[in-house]
Design an enzyme around this catalytic site. Structure first.
Site: not given
Length: 183
Positions: A13, A68, A152
């Site tokens: 992510d 985000h 991430h």
């Protein structure tokens, strides 16, 4: 994800960013592993060459909003416009809400156009107080068929990803798991 096949899904992510995404792609290539990258639109805009590399190397991409956003702090219209902005770049039916949270009304609308993909294994790589070893343990101690693992590709995660990702992949391959992308 289905639990009958010995498959595991690596997901990343927040990227793509030059500080860690190339490392991740190099490791995936080294082990011939595929993954799914839930990309932030503004990072795609800043790093189009990395986004193209993700696609060129056979990985899947998903929408992680353009900025985000925290869905619970954003009105529905603004949130859905932000998702649509990212969608123009990702062209995918996969979506993951940042922070794993969105309002019920946002999700209800998103489910009409997207497959919302969560996870069952959180590496914790974003936690600055977590050791790289504990990050690896978080992953390895919870793996089962069909697991969706979240790492991430953001700056906070770098030391833990660099330590845990190669060791995770080696463990999975040694134990005959297939590393698949989410299609």
């Amino acid at each position: 994800m289905p639990r009958h096949d010995k498959k595991v899904y690596l997901t990343f992510d927040d990227g793509p960013i030059p500080e860690i995404t190339p490392f991740i792609l190099d490791i995936l290539k080294k082990y011939q592993a595929k993954a799914t990258f839930f990309c932030v639109g503004e990072n795609i805009k800043k790093n189009p060459h990395l986004f193209q590399r993700i696609l060129a190397e056979g990985h899947q991409v998903g929408n992680h909003t353009y900025n985000h956003l925290k869905g619970w702090e954003t009105n529905d219209e603004q949130y859905l416009i932000n998702v649509a902005q990212c969608q123009e770049l990702t062209q995918t039916d996969l979506f993951r809400p940042p922070y794993a949270k969105a309002t019920k009304s946002q999700l209800r609308q998103l489910y009409q156009s997207y497959r919302v993909i969560m996870w069952d294994i959180m590496s914790g790589d974003f936690d600055l107080n977590l050791s790289p070893q504990k990050c690896l343990e978080n992953v390895l101690s919870n793996i089962k068929n069909g697991s969706v693992i979240i790492f991430h590709d953001n700056i906070k995660a770098i030391p833990r990803v660099k330590y845990a990702l190669p060791k995770t992949i080696e463990f999975l391959l040694k134990n005959n798991y297939q590393l698949a992308r989410i299609d």
